[in-house]
Structures are given as C-alpha cells and as structure tokens.
Design an enzyme around this catalytic site. Structure first.
Site, mmCIF file in Angstrom:
data_model
loop_
_atom_site.group_PDB
_atom_site.id
_atom_site.type_symbol
_atom_site.label_atom_id
_atom_site.label_comp_id
_atom_site.label_asym_id
_atom_site.label_seq_id
_atom_site.Cartn_x
_atom_site.Cartn_y
_atom_site.Cartn_z
ATOM 1 N N CYS A 54 5.577 -9.750 3.463
ATOM 2 C CA CYS A 54 6.460 -10.228 4.530
ATOM 3 C C CYS A 54 7.917 -9.835 4.360
ATOM 4 O O CYS A 54 8.722 -10.024 5.271
ATOM 5 C CB CYS A 54 6.348 -11.745 4.652
ATOM 6 S SG CYS A 54 4.668 -12.290 4.983
ATOM 7 N N HIS A 64 5.791 -13.699 13.809
ATOM 8 C CA HIS A 64 6.006 -13.092 12.496
ATOM 9 C C HIS A 64 5.178 -11.828 12.330
ATOM 10 O O HIS A 64 4.119 -11.837 11.699
ATOM 11 C CB HIS A 64 5.645 -14.122 11.424
ATOM 12 C CG HIS A 64 5.703 -13.631 10.014
ATOM 13 N ND1 HIS A 64 6.550 -12.619 9.596
ATOM 14 C CD2 HIS A 64 5.006 -14.030 8.902
ATOM 15 C CE1 HIS A 64 6.366 -12.411 8.302
ATOM 16 N NE2 HIS A 64 5.437 -13.250 7.861
ATOM 17 N N CYS A 115 9.520 -15.894 2.199
ATOM 18 C CA CYS A 115 8.510 -15.972 1.147
ATOM 19 C C CYS A 115 7.644 -14.719 1.213
ATOM 20 O O CYS A 115 7.613 -14.018 2.230
ATOM 21 C CB CYS A 115 7.656 -17.231 1.314
ATOM 22 S SG CYS A 115 6.815 -17.389 2.907
ATOM 23 N N GLY A 161 3.714 -13.179 0.088
ATOM 24 C CA GLY A 161 2.373 -13.459 -0.379
ATOM 25 C C GLY A 161 2.175 -13.107 -1.847
ATOM 26 O O GLY A 161 2.765 -12.146 -2.345
#
Length: 415
Positions: free
Chosen positions: A114, A370, A400, A402
C-alpha cells in the site's frame, strides 16, 4: 485564530530551527512540479471497470506531458508503484511510449504494497538527489477490478515453521483489522463514528469542488448491462456516499465474522481503481526549465512491526520520520493517513495524539477508496491541494503496509 496563525508563521520563519531548515529553499532540493490524479472509481462496477491498467497509466502520463509542457525527452526515468499486476513493468513501458515519452526514458515498476505510490516518489527523488537522473515521474496505479493482494497459496511450511510471525504474514487484511480492534479495545461504535466523519468530509469537499484541481478528466470506455460499449469522461470520485451517518453505518453487517465483530464494508477502505502521478526534479532544474514549483520533497522512511497488527504501521513510521528531521507533530499542518480500516485509523489518531481536524480533512480511503499502488501518490496530490487551498505549509503522509510495516513522507507546500 489570527494569533494562532501568526504564531505558526513565525515558527516557520524562525532562523536556525529544524523547521526553518525543512522549509528553506536550496538549489539541490527535490521538488514537485506537477501532481495530478485520476478520479477514483468503484472496482468491478465503476467507471474504470473495463479499463486496462496500461490504458489508465497511458492516459495519466499523457496528461503529465501535456499539462507540464515539459520536453518529454528530458524525462529520464518513470517509476510505477503497483501491487497486483506482475506485468506492470511491461505495461508501463508501452504506456509511456504511447503517451509521447521517447524510448530514451527508462521505466520500471515496484511493489511495497500500500505504500508503493510513495515508494515510487522516494525512489525517483533519491535517484535525482544521487545524480543518477535529473528529471523523473513517479506514478501509483491499481486496477483492483482484476487484481488484489490476496495470496494464491500458503507459504512453504518448511519456512514458516521457524516463526509464528512468518505465519502471520499470510493473514488477510480483514483479519489484521480485527486483531487491532480487539488488541487495543477499539469498538464498532468508534469505528463507525470515524468512518461517518470520513464520508461527510469527502462529501463536503466534493460538493465544494475542492478536489477539482487534483483530478484530471479521463476519457475511457465502459460496457453497459447489455454488453454494449459507450464512451465516458470520468471526472468525479465515485465512492462517496452522501448522507452517511454513524447510525446508518451501524446497520451494515460484519464483513469478517470468522475473525471478529467490528469491521464492515462501511468502516473499511473501498476496493477501487485509480492512479496518481508526480513530476520531480531538482529546484535548480525546475527554475532553469521554467517549471512551476508546487512543493518540496523533504524525505520519507519505513519501519516494521508485528504482521498481525500491520494496520498500526503509521505509529512507528511517523515518529521515526519526525525524529530524523528533528520536528514534532505540532509542526505539521496537514496529515494524510491511509484509512485502510477504521480500526487502524482510530488507533493511529489516538496513539499519536493527532489533531483530527488536520487528519484527512477531505476524507480518506474509507470514503474515497484505496487503489493499492496508487494511494501513496494520491495522498500527496490530495494533501498538496489541501495545503494550497488553506494556505498551509507542511504535509505529512503515511500508511500501513501489509505483512507489518509503515511508511511516512514529508513535504513542504510552496504554492
């Protein structure tokens, strides 16, 4: 309010302070001369559902070339942050050529989940700073209609048997959201309240046209219910749900009952298609080329934490970045934190003591969506637009990542 604003200005101008060093203007600064994005559309049923990743990237690169009016031959490298497409580098190279960039401009893709869009900006910035290139483009793009970040098969047990955290890296994102809400006592009520505020801010911003200067219209084709193609021009984010309240969100069923009772389709980020692009060069180069300087890239960093609570990554990345530059949250004017889930957004806000008025003032991923690889770049585009509109100076972005990481970026608005 006037006294507070004056104090803020004086703090920015205080000679010799860490903040004054960050906001100072030097020839070797890495600067942003263009920051644009596509509308964010609903995956599988929105405006980009029938648009390929390569066409989306081509369309945006074409806008970069035309809007910047830069000689495309000066662009030496183009980096695409993308998560789910193993052929992203092929597609980027073809898209850049089709968009009018010569074959002398090299291309590559990267994947840091991300944060990929921010990582692309960092990579291009670092290459310019090191003297490897002079001008580059960073893009983040994701076609989540056909892709995602789910594992196709479990990891090799001969490897995972050596570490419980290695096993945790396989936990789906929804599971990690429930871990966060359970471990840190974040209630469904708190999450719905947060999500409602995100929707309401995004709705207000869209109605006021605040995002119009960050979004470029994209012409594409959509197949209708009868299987017929029609041409459309996409201009607006599609995920915003007008009239959303905490009460209405409270009626949505739990998304992952096998893992916990708090995360829903209403208080988690939406599955979305979209892209964003940033044009970067040194300040001296921008001045020489007559390029408008929108902002200064100050720096970025990453940090790791337990995979099972990956959502709280910003709580380790942000303090690290601020410490590197010897500043505090009080020095930050606008904060863009990716709302992967309301659980992590609430925790990060409260753990870091963030001023909620500064955090995602136009709403975040819960309302906007997102698109995995795009978000890190999209946050910069949105944050800088907000800074311009509200006469703010310092932008902090974070998300954040993954498997248990966080990333954060620091920028100074100069418009």
């Amino acid at each position: 309010m006037a006294v507070e604003r004056l104090g803020s200005i004086l703090k920015h101008l205080s000679p010799g302070s860490a903040l004054s060093q960050i906001t100072s203007k030097n020839a070797d600064d890495i600067v942003i001369t263009l920051a644009i994005r596509t509308p964010l559309t609903k995956a599988r049923k929105g405006g980009f559902k029938d648009t390929s990743l390569e066409f989306m990237v081509y369309s945006l690169l074409k806008e970069v070339r035309e809007r910047s009016k830069i000689n495309p031959g000066l662009v030496e490298d183009i980096c695409l942050g993308n998560v789910s497409d193993a052929k992203a580098s092929y597609k980027l190279r073809a898209a850049s050529l089709a968009a009018g960039f010569p074959n002398t401009a090299s291309c590559y893709s990267l994947n840091r989940f991300c944060s990929s869009g921010l990582k692309a900006v960092a990579d291009i910035s670092n290459a310019i700073s090191a003297g490897s290139i002079e001008v580059g483009v960073a893009i983040g793009a994701e076609q989540m209609t056909i892709g995602g970040d789910a594992l196709e098969q479990p990891f090799d047990e001969e490897m995972t048997k050596h570490s419980a955290e290695s096993v945790d890296c396989m936990q789906p994102m929804g599971w990690t959201s429930e871990n966060v809400s359970r471990d840190f006592n974040i209630t469904r009520e708190e999450m719905d309240k947060y999500a409602a505020e995100s929707f309401q801010r995004a709705e207000k911003a869209q109605k006021a046209g605040l995002s119009d200067d960050e979004i470029v219209p994209i012409k594409t084709r959509v197949k209708d219910a009868n299987g017929e193609w029609k041409e459309v021009t996409l201009t607006k984010d599609e995920g915003i749900r007008p009239g959303t309240t905490a009460e209405s969100l409270s009626k949505i069923r739990v998304a992952f009952p096998q893992w916990g009772p708090t995360t829903t389709g209403g208080n988690a980020s939406q599955i979305t298609d979209g892209a964003a692009a940033i044009l970067l060069m040194k300040r001296s180069t921008a001045i020489k080329l007559g390029q408008p300087i929108l902002a200064k890239y100050v720096g970025s960093t990453t940090a790791g934490l337990a995979p099972r609570i990956m959502g709280i990554g910003p709580t380790v990345a942000i303090p690290k970045l601020l410490a590197q530059h010897n500043i505090s949250l009080a020095d930050i004017d606008v904060i863009e934190i990716n709302e992967a889930f309301a659980s992590m957004a609430v925790y990060c806000r409260d753990k870091l003591g963030l001023d909620w008025a500064k955090m995602n003032p136009r709403g975040g991923a819960i309302a906007l969506g997102h698109p995995l690889g795009a978000t890190g770049a999209r946050q910069i585009v949105t944050g800088l637009s907000e800074c311009r509109k509200t006469d703010k100076k310092v932008l902090l972005t974070s998300m954040c990542i993954g498997t248990g990481m966080g990333m954060a970026g620091l920028f100074v608005n100069e418009q």
